[in-house]
Motif scaffolding. Structure first.
Motif, PDB file in Angstrom:
ATOM      1  N   GLU A   1    -135.152  75.853  46.054  1.00  0.00           N
ATOM      2  CA  GLU A   1    -135.206  75.912  45.163  1.00  0.00           C
ATOM      3  C   GLU A   1    -134.609  75.049  44.432  1.00  0.00           C
ATOM      4  OE1 GLU A   1    -133.097  80.138  44.601  1.00  0.00           O
ATOM      5  OE2 GLU A   1    -135.220  80.959  44.864  1.00  0.00           O
ATOM      6  N   THR A   2    -133.426  74.330  45.770  1.00  0.00           N
ATOM      7  CA  THR A   2    -132.596  73.756  44.854  1.00  0.00           C
ATOM      8  C   THR A   2    -133.460  72.155  45.223  1.00  0.00           C
ATOM      9  OG1 THR A   2    -130.886  74.319  46.104  1.00  0.00           O
ATOM     10  CG2 THR A   2    -130.954  72.116  45.976  1.00  0.00           C
ATOM     11  N   LEU A   3    -134.669  72.280  45.898  1.00  0.00           N
ATOM     12  CA  LEU A   3    -135.617  71.007  45.839  1.00  0.00           C
ATOM     13  C   LEU A   3    -136.035  70.830  44.122  1.00  0.00           C
ATOM     14  CD1 LEU A   3    -136.436  70.127  49.561  1.00  0.00           C
ATOM     15  CD2 LEU A   3    -135.044  68.717  48.032  1.00  0.00           C
ATOM     16  N   VAL A   4    -136.242  71.870  43.790  1.00  0.00           N
ATOM     17  CA  VAL A   4    -136.939  72.124  42.479  1.00  0.00           C
ATOM     18  C   VAL A   4    -136.104  71.632  41.458  1.00  0.00           C
ATOM     19  CG1 VAL A   4    -137.836  73.661  41.185  1.00  0.00           C
ATOM     20  CG2 VAL A   4    -138.967  73.546  43.141  1.00  0.00           C
ATOM     21  N   LYS A   5    -134.863  71.726  41.211  1.00  0.00           N
ATOM     22  CA  LYS A   5    -134.429  71.335  40.286  1.00  0.00           C
ATOM     23  C   LYS A   5    -133.754  69.572  40.653  1.00  0.00           C
ATOM     24  CE  LYS A   5    -130.587  75.058  40.867  1.00  0.00           C
ATOM     25  NZ  LYS A   5    -129.517  76.479  41.050  1.00  0.00           N
ATOM     26  N   VAL A   6    -134.400  69.291  41.754  1.00  0.00           N
ATOM     27  CA  VAL A   6    -134.024  67.745  41.887  1.00  0.00           C
ATOM     28  C   VAL A   6    -135.738  67.236  40.980  1.00  0.00           C
ATOM     29  CG1 VAL A   6    -134.446  65.721  43.159  1.00  0.00           C
ATOM     30  CG2 VAL A   6    -132.495  67.545  43.629  1.00  0.00           C
ATOM     31  N   LEU A   7    -136.290  67.840  41.353  1.00  0.00           N
ATOM     32  CA  LEU A   7    -137.916  67.755  41.146  1.00  0.00           C
ATOM     33  C   LEU A   7    -137.713  68.222  39.406  1.00  0.00           C
ATOM     34  CD1 LEU A   7    -139.919  69.124  43.288  1.00  0.00           C
ATOM     35  CD2 LEU A   7    -139.583  66.414  42.988  1.00  0.00           C
ATOM     36  N   ASN A   8    -137.008  69.156  38.560  1.00  0.00           N
ATOM     37  CA  ASN A   8    -136.838  69.101  37.838  1.00  0.00           C
ATOM     38  C   ASN A   8    -136.534  68.318  37.077  1.00  0.00           C
ATOM     39  OD1 ASN A   8    -139.320  70.858  37.950  1.00  0.00           O
ATOM     40  ND2 ASN A   8    -137.835  72.726  37.499  1.00  0.00           N
ATOM     41  N   ARG A   9    -135.656  67.588  37.328  1.00  0.00           N
ATOM     42  CA  ARG A   9    -134.188  66.107  37.151  1.00  0.00           C
ATOM     43  C   ARG A   9    -132.962  67.055  36.471  1.00  0.00           C
ATOM     44  NH1 ARG A   9    -136.896  61.334  34.242  1.00  0.00           N
ATOM     45  NH2 ARG A   9    -135.356  60.424  34.094  1.00  0.00           N
ATOM     46  N   GLN A  10    -133.081  68.460  36.682  1.00  0.00           N
ATOM     47  CA  GLN A  10    -131.789  69.399  36.746  1.00  0.00           C
ATOM     48  C   GLN A  10    -130.930  68.319  36.994  1.00  0.00           C
ATOM     49  OE1 GLN A  10    -134.398  73.025  37.067  1.00  0.00           O
ATOM     50  NE2 GLN A  10    -132.500  74.131  35.921  1.00  0.00           N
ATOM     51  N   ILE A  11    -130.686  68.340  38.001  1.00  0.00           N
ATOM     52  CA  ILE A  11    -129.614  67.636  39.628  1.00  0.00           C
ATOM     53  C   ILE A  11    -129.932  66.511  39.411  1.00  0.00           C
ATOM     54  CG2 ILE A  11    -128.281  69.678  39.021  1.00  0.00           C
ATOM     55  CD1 ILE A  11    -129.535  70.133  42.486  1.00  0.00           C
ATOM     56  N   PRO A  12    -128.342  65.320  40.185  1.00  0.00           N
ATOM     57  CA  PRO A  12    -129.665  64.021  40.640  1.00  0.00           C
ATOM     58  C   PRO A  12    -129.601  64.383  41.893  1.00  0.00           C
ATOM     59  CG  PRO A  12    -127.536  63.909  39.707  1.00  0.00           C
ATOM     60  CD  PRO A  12    -127.558  65.195  39.354  1.00  0.00           C
ATOM     61  N   LEU A  13    -130.625  63.169  42.645  1.00  0.00           N
ATOM     62  CA  LEU A  13    -130.292  62.832  44.145  1.00  0.00           C
ATOM     63  C   LEU A  13    -129.051  62.154  44.131  1.00  0.00           C
ATOM     64  CD1 LEU A  13    -133.581  61.963  46.258  1.00  0.00           C
ATOM     65  CD2 LEU A  13    -132.174  64.287  46.218  1.00  0.00           C
ATOM     66  N   ARG A  14    -127.516  61.926  44.986  1.00  0.00           N
ATOM     67  CA  ARG A  14    -126.491  61.640  45.481  1.00  0.00           C
ATOM     68  C   ARG A  14    -127.343  60.989  47.150  1.00  0.00           C
ATOM     69  NH1 ARG A  14    -122.308  62.249  41.343  1.00  0.00           N
ATOM     70  NH2 ARG A  14    -121.279  61.344  43.128  1.00  0.00           N
ATOM     71  N   ALA A  15    -127.163  59.313  46.997  1.00  0.00           N
ATOM     72  CA  ALA A  15    -127.881  58.678  47.818  1.00  0.00           C
ATOM     73  C   ALA A  15    -126.959  58.057  48.702  1.00  0.00           C
ATOM     74  CB  ALA A  15    -129.035  57.995  47.554  1.00  0.00           C
ATOM     75  N   HIS A  16    -126.585  58.335  50.006  1.00  0.00           N
ATOM     76  CA  HIS A  16    -125.603  57.767  50.709  1.00  0.00           C
ATOM     77  C   HIS A  16    -126.720  56.229  51.148  1.00  0.00           C
ATOM     78  CE1 HIS A  16    -122.796  56.970  54.406  1.00  0.00           C
ATOM     79  NE2 HIS A  16    -123.491  56.497  54.575  1.00  0.00           N
ATOM     80  N   ALA A  17    -125.759  55.572  50.703  1.00  0.00           N
ATOM     81  CA  ALA A  17    -127.058  54.375  50.844  1.00  0.00           C
ATOM     82  C   ALA A  17    -125.364  52.568  51.031  1.00  0.00           C
ATOM     83  CB  ALA A  17    -127.970  54.035  50.206  1.00  0.00           C
ATOM     84  N   HIS A  18    -125.895  52.664  51.872  1.00  0.00           N
ATOM     85  CA  HIS A  18    -124.644  50.613  52.313  1.00  0.00           C
ATOM     86  C   HIS A  18    -125.526  50.071  51.756  1.00  0.00           C
ATOM     87  CE1 HIS A  18    -121.369  52.713  53.124  1.00  0.00           C
ATOM     88  NE2 HIS A  18    -121.818  53.772  53.491  1.00  0.00           N
ATOM     89  N   ARG A  19    -126.124  50.188  53.223  1.00  0.00           N
ATOM     90  CA  ARG A  19    -127.094  48.767  52.857  1.00  0.00           C
ATOM     91  C   ARG A  19    -128.364  47.789  51.439  1.00  0.00           C
ATOM     92  NH1 ARG A  19    -129.317  47.247  59.225  1.00  0.00           N
ATOM     93  NH2 ARG A  19    -131.314  47.416  58.104  1.00  0.00           N
ATOM     94  N   ALA A  20    -128.363  47.174  51.596  1.00  0.00           N
ATOM     95  CA  ALA A  20    -129.392  46.969  50.289  1.00  0.00           C
ATOM     96  C   ALA A  20    -130.959  46.985  50.591  1.00  0.00           C
ATOM     97  CB  ALA A  20    -129.646  45.225  50.223  1.00  0.00           C
ATOM     98  N   ASP A  21    -131.099  47.165  52.331  1.00  0.00           N
ATOM     99  CA  ASP A  21    -132.477  47.447  51.907  1.00  0.00           C
ATOM    100  C   ASP A  21    -132.342  48.771  52.010  1.00  0.00           C
ATOM    101  OD1 ASP A  21    -131.183  48.202  54.390  1.00  0.00           O
ATOM    102  OD2 ASP A  21    -132.613  47.614  55.855  1.00  0.00           O
ATOM    103  N   ASP A  22    -131.584  50.476  52.263  1.00  0.00           N
ATOM    104  CA  ASP A  22    -131.028  51.577  52.143  1.00  0.00           C
ATOM    105  C   ASP A  22    -131.693  52.085  51.161  1.00  0.00           C
ATOM    106  OD1 ASP A  22    -131.166  52.270  54.773  1.00  0.00           O
ATOM    107  OD2 ASP A  22    -129.158  51.476  54.930  1.00  0.00           O
TER     108      ASP A  22
END
Length: 399
Positions: A214-235
């Motif tokens: 259900e939570t992931l569907v909210k992401v797919l529907n753009r109701q909430i964003p992915l908040r992506a932990h990423a330090h390196r440029a490739d990540d």
């Protein structure tokens, strides 16, 4: 003790920086929990509490766009650590609101330091860690402090999930494994969404409830964003690649090497929450950390906010982080925007906070001097019209 909202407060003759492009010497009227009026020539109404602000800066409360206040408590290092459910790499069903303690000392540090709104949420031990919230830093009950829930789904790339699950000899042990697990979870959510749609016309096809999907569907529907932990440029680029594959909203968190791919970030249009930079190189992904990153990204056209990642950097030092970014090339106005307007927009709460305007929440801070000057301090802090600094105390209550 936090005071209740006074009915009417008149802040008189301050240097008001609205963060809407207006800056003037004038006054601001608070009625209840909202800003009622502000301007250069406001007359003092009858029946108000007057606070003289001559020679002092008046700004909206600052916003920390990424921290762990309340969910990773400072004093109770074991008992208060609710950051990561490191028993499964995929835990989208977790909700930060269920782990936040409003009595964490970090909230007091925040509000006394002029930080009135935060995004707080799970840590980065899992590929999918759960949802975070946007909340005020004053209150006794979390539910009443929250202004957006859920406000984003935490996912993590790079060394953290590798380190946690590699030691357990389970996936993910590599960056490829992290990306694959996230992709599969999103594919599963797509299938779940299709079944939900089919179930509207055929009850037999309706799937059993799955809180994580259900939570992931909210992401797919753009109701909430992915908040992506990423330090390196490739990540960072892997996070962008997956977001584009599934048509998702994305916020790049940390973005330590964002200066290396500033043009690409600007091209794709994803915002970045940068930091913490006021720390040592505690892990290999911080090798190229620099306060110049914020200025380089802003110049390229990326919407940028700053974070403390509290308690990595103490939350009350958010203005200092802005000052250090300014020292390394970020224009002053952009430094202010990185802790007011921009995080409000990134967090989806700009209708309530981030600027001083009639109708907005009365989150107002009166500074003794320029907020980025080392010796300046917040003399008065209001959250939802309630004075939280100077702290008010009940008779006989000890400090």
């Amino acid at each position: 003790m936090i005071s209740k909202a006074m009915e009417r407060i008149f802040i008189h003759n301050g240097k008001i920086k609205t963060m809407t492009g207006k800056e003037f010497t004038g006054s601001l009227l608070i009625e209840g929990e909202k800003i009622a009026a502000l301007g250069e020539h406001l007359q003092v109404p009858a029946g108000v509490v007057v606070i003289e602000a001559k020679g002092r800066w008046v700004l909206p409360g600052f916003i920390d766009a990424h921290c762990h206040v309340g969910i990773g408590e400072e004093v109770y290092r074991v008992e208060g650590d609710d950051l990561n459910e490191m028993t499964d790499p995929l835990t989208p069903e977790l909700r930060a609101i269920d782990g936040i303690n409003p009595e964490d000392e970090g909230f007091r540090d925040a509000r006394l330091g002029g930080v009135t709104t935060v995004f707080t949420g799970p840590g980065s031990g899992n590929v999918i860690g759960g949802t975070g919230v946007v909340m005020k830093t004053a209150g006794r009950v979390v539910d009443k402090m929250v202004i957006r829930d859920p406000a984003g789904l935490k996912v993590a790339f790079g060394e953290n999930p590798k380190g946690v699950y590699g030691e357990q000899k389970k996936m993910p042990m590599t960056r490829m494994g992290t990306a694959a697990l996230l992709r599969q979870a999103l594919v599963d959510a797509e299938t779940y969404r299709e079944k939900l749609e089919q179930g509207k016309s055929d009850a037999e096809k309706k799937p059993e409830r799955d809180l994580g999907l259900e939570t992931l569907v909210k992401v797919l529907n753009r109701q909430i964003p992915l908040r992506a932990h990423a330090h390196r440029a490739d990540d960072i680029m892997t996070a962008i690649r997956i977001a584009r594959e599934f048509g998702l909203d994305l916020v790049v968190e940390h973005c330590t090497e964002g200066h290396k791919i500033a043009e690409e970030l600007a091209e794709y249009g994803y915002p970045a929450v940068v930091g913490p930079s006021l720390i040592n190189r505690a892990k290999v992904e911080l090798k190229d950390k620099t306060f110049k990153t914020v200025g380089i990204l802003a110049k390229a056209g990326v919407k940028v906010a700053l974070m403390t990642d509290h308690s990595v950097t103490p939350i009350e030092e958010l203005p200092l982080c802005a000052a250090l970014a300014m020292k390394e090339g970020l224009p002053e106005e952009e430094a202010f925007r990185a802790i007011t307007v921009n995080p409000a927009a990134i967090l989806g709460v700009s209708g309530r906070v981030g600027t001083l305007e009639p109708g907005k929440d009365a989150d107002v801070v009166i500074w003794s001097g320029h907020p980025f000057a080392l010796l300046s301090r917040p003399d008065y802090v209001f959250i939802n019209g309630a004075m939280v600094k100077p702290e008010t105390r009940a008779p006989g209550e000890e400090r």
